[in-house]
Design an enzyme around this catalytic site. Structure first.
Site, short mmCIF file in Angstrom:
data_model
loop_
_atom_site.label_atom_id
_atom_site.label_comp_id
_atom_site.label_asym_id
_atom_site.label_seq_id
_atom_site.Cartn_x
_atom_site.Cartn_y
_atom_site.Cartn_z
N GLY A 33 -42.32 44.33 -3.68
CA GLY A 33 -42.58 44.80 -2.33
C GLY A 33 -43.23 43.73 -1.49
N ASN A 34 -43.73 44.13 -0.32
CA ASN A 34 -44.39 43.16 0.56
C ASN A 34 -45.59 43.84 1.23
OD1 ASN A 34 -43.59 44.20 3.33
ND2 ASN A 34 -41.60 44.03 2.33
N ARG A 35 -46.32 43.05 2.03
CA ARG A 35 -47.61 43.50 2.56
C ARG A 35 -47.54 44.21 3.91
NH1 ARG A 35 -51.56 41.11 -0.38
NH2 ARG A 35 -51.07 39.13 -1.39
N SER A 36 -46.36 44.58 4.39
CA SER A 36 -46.32 45.20 5.71
C SER A 36 -47.07 46.54 5.72
CB SER A 36 -44.86 45.43 6.12
OG SER A 36 -44.83 46.03 7.39
N ALA A 100 -40.33 45.53 7.38
CA ALA A 100 -40.10 44.34 6.57
C ALA A 100 -39.29 44.76 5.33
CB ALA A 100 -41.42 43.71 6.15
#
Ligand code: CTP
Ligand code: CA
Length: 230
Positions: A33-36, A100
């Protein structure tokens, strides 16, 4: 936010906003995943609703409460985000891709939890690319005359400055507006503030000074609304 006197310049318009970050499962307990945080997308949804729009918010893994008067569709993966955005886009006057999406997903998802090997070795994870939703909806133009907006967080590198990379990305995606954040200093993810340049396919660039995500959201809708009027 603007007060109750805020203009209703989006009244009767249907808009789609995506927010958050997608997650791609590796096994039943793990994901890429990502930090959005979803803060900018939620600010966009609230601002559009305040200006009278019918808003569909496609939300990927966001822990914020549903904004009042907005219909929220929850998704997890980039494939689910694509399906929800494409479905909502055929009748939308504007689409803003603030989410994102994970660019890659594991080629295969394990049904069982991946266990550690006794010999201290680690598994190799093979990835494949996810579909580019913004490029797809910009190419297909399901609703002629709709305004399609992308976001780009750039640091600049030896191939170009933040603005040069933004211009190239705008052209590559084929969208109408691209909101470019300079993230080289850090402190955008999860932060209350944002600072950006809104680039347009017709060559315009609107500088948005450091301010709240709500203030940036209203500038973006100003730019979208202008293009409805033309
Ligand atoms: N985007 C999308 N689908 C993807 C990836 C990105 O619709 N699979 C959208 C994002 O929501 C954003 C815009 O495209 O509005 C730009 O995202 P960005 O990650 O900067 O673009 P990429 O093409 O993935 O380029 P990069 O290699 O720089 O990550
Ligand atoms: Ca990306």
């Amino acid at each position: 936010d603007r007060g109750p006197e805020a203009s209703q310049d989006l009244a009767g318009r249907k808009v789609v906003v995506s927010a958050g970050g997608t997650r791609e499962p590796l096994d039943p307990v793990r994901f890429l995943g990502n930090r959005s945080s979803g803060l900018q997308g939620y600010a966009l949804a609230r601002a559009a609703a305040a200006r009278g729009a019918h808003v569909t918010l496609v939300s990927a893994n966001v822990t914020l409460p549903d904004p009042a008067g907005v219909s929220v569709v929850r998704v997890e993966t980039t494939a689910q985000l694509r399906e929800a955005v494409v479905a909502a886009t055929s009748t939308a006057d504007a689409v803003v891709m603030a989410a994102a999406p994970a660019d890659f997903r594991p080629t295969s998802v394990s049904d069982a939890k991946i266990k550690k090997a006794g010999d201290g070795s680690a598994p190799a994870i093979e990835l494949e690319q996810n579909p580019d939703i913004l490029a797809e909806i910009s190419r297909e133009r399901a609703r002629p005359g709709s305004v399609i907006v992308g976001f780009a967080a750039e640091t600049g590198d030896d191939t170009g400055s933040v603005l040069e990379l933004g211009r190239a990305k705008l052209a590559r995606k084929g969208c109408d507006l691209l909101v470019v954040n300079d993230v080289s200093g850090g402190a955008v993810f999860g932060s209350a503030d944002n600072e950006a340049v809104v680039l347009s396919a017709d060559g315009d660039a609107v500088d948005v000074p450091r301010g709240s995500k709500s203030a940036l959201a209203h500038v973006i809708w100003d730019q979208v609304a202008r293009r409805f009027a033309d």
